[in-house]
Design an enzyme around this catalytic site. Structure first.
Site, PDB file in Angstrom:
ATOM      1  N   GLU A 185       0.825  -1.218   0.000  1.00 11.00           N
ATOM      2  CA  GLU A 185       0.000   0.000   0.000  1.00 11.00           C
ATOM      3  C   GLU A 185       0.856   1.263   0.000  1.00 11.00           C
ATOM      4  O   GLU A 185       0.534   2.249  -0.679  1.00 11.00           O
ATOM      5  CB  GLU A 185      -0.907   0.038   1.239  1.00 11.00           C
ATOM      6  CG  GLU A 185      -1.865  -1.128   1.365  1.00 11.00           C
ATOM      7  CD  GLU A 185      -1.297  -2.251   2.227  1.00 11.00           C
ATOM      8  OE1 GLU A 185      -0.133  -2.663   2.014  1.00 11.00           O
ATOM      9  OE2 GLU A 185      -2.027  -2.739   3.107  1.00 11.00           O
ATOM     10  N   CYS A 236      -0.466   1.332   7.065  1.00  7.91           N
ATOM     11  CA  CYS A 236      -1.061   1.467   5.726  1.00  7.91           C
ATOM     12  C   CYS A 236      -2.452   2.095   5.787  1.00  7.91           C
ATOM     13  O   CYS A 236      -2.800   2.916   4.937  1.00  7.91           O
ATOM     14  CB  CYS A 236      -1.059   0.111   5.031  1.00  7.91           C
ATOM     15  SG  CYS A 236       0.623  -0.452   4.702  1.00  7.91           S
ATOM     16  N   CYS A 256      -2.561  -2.856   7.677  1.00 11.08           N
ATOM     17  CA  CYS A 256      -2.014  -2.675   9.024  1.00 11.08           C
ATOM     18  C   CYS A 256      -2.193  -1.195   9.424  1.00 11.08           C
ATOM     19  O   CYS A 256      -2.577  -0.370   8.585  1.00 11.08           O
ATOM     20  CB  CYS A 256      -0.540  -3.076   9.047  1.00 11.08           C
ATOM     21  SG  CYS A 256       0.568  -1.841   8.299  1.00 11.08           S
TER      22      CYS A 256
END
Lengths: 151, 151
Positions: free
Chosen positions: B53, B84, B81
Site C-alpha cells: 500500500e 497502511c 495494518c
C-alpha cells in the site's frame, strides 16, 4: 541525552518551516549515533507519505540495510499520526520520544493509543512532553504566520 | 469492476510470492485508470515501510504530482495494518476494497477500526470480503510452504 537529540529534531522542524512545510522534525539514533535526521516534506515531494518519521525510518533502514530497527530510538517534535505510529511499530523501534501533543490524529494518547491495541507485532516504549513548549511553539508560530498571510 | 481490479491485486500478490515476500498485492485506480500496481517488498528493499500500500500510494502521488489522492480507490488483498490504513487516511483515498481479514494488525475491524477514531482528517469508505477466499488462500499456501521448509 534525550533533550540533546530532541534539540536536533527541533532544528529539523525549523528547516521544514524555512521551506514552508508544516514544521515537524525527527531524528533516529542507535548507540549514540544518528542514523537519520529528517523533516516533513509532504508539499515539497508531493507525497502523502513524506512525513518526517517515514522519511527517517526509510533512511535508517537504508543505513542499517535491514527492515528492523531493533535498539533504535526515535525523537519527534510532534506526537505521530496513525501512519507514523504504525511505521514505528512495523520497524520495531525501541523508544519513542515526542514533544508536542497532536490533537489531530495523535496516536499515542491524543486521539487513540496504538500501544493499547491488542495483537500487534511490537509495542515501543513511549515518552512524551520532551521539550514540549519549544516543540509546540514552532507549530503555533507557523500557523499564526499562515493565518496572518490569509487576512 | 471491483473484482476486476482485485484480480490484478492478486496477480501482484503472486509476484511477491515468486520472490519469497509475504504475498500481498495492491492496486490504485482513478476514473478506471490504474495509477499504481505494487506488491510487498519489505525483504527485497530491506525497508519497514515497503508494504504494497505504501509503495502504491507513493507511486500514485508521483503520477498525479500531488499528495492527495482524491477520487482514488485502493484494492488490497489483505486488510491494511495501522501504518497502511494511516497512509490511506493521509492520502484521502476515497474507497478501500480488501480481500482477506488480517488478524495480526488489521485496522478496519480485525484488531481495531481506524475509521472509528474521532478527529482524523479523513475517513475512506471501506468494503471487505472482496474475493476473500482467493486472497486468503495465497497467504495460507505461502505460510504452509514456509513451515514445510522448516521441518
Amino acid at each position: 541525552m534525550i533533550e540533546k537529540y530532541m534539540r536536533i529534531a527541533i532544528e529539523e522542524a525549523n528547516k521544514a518551516k524555512d521551506i514552508d512545510e508544516v514544521p515537524i522534525g525527527c531524528v533516529i539514533v542507535k548507540d549514540d549515533t544518528i542514523l537519520a535526521k529528517t523533516h516533513n516534506l509532504r508539499e515539497s515531494l508531493n507525497s502523502a507519505i513524506a512525513h518526517a518519521e517515514i522519511l527517517a525510518i526509510e533512511q535508517a533502514c537504508k543505513k542499517l540495510n535491514t527492515w528492523h530497527l531493533y535498539g533504535c530510538d526515535i525523537y519527534i517534535t510532534l506526537e505521530p499520526c496513525p501512519m507514523c505510529a504504525g511505521a514505528i511499530m512495523q520497524s520495531r523501534i525501541k523508544n519513542v520520544y515526542f514533544g508536542a501533543n497532536n490533537p489531530k490524529g495523535g496516536s499515542y494518547g491524543s486521539n487513540f493509543n496504538l500501544n493499547k491495541i491488542r495483537g500487534l507485532n511490537h509495542y515501543p516504549n513511549v515518552e512524551k512532553h520532551i521539550l514540549e513548549e519549544e516543540c509546540s511553539n514552532i507549530l503555533k508560530e507557523y500557523f499564526k504566520g499562515k493565518r496572518k498571510k490569509l487576512q
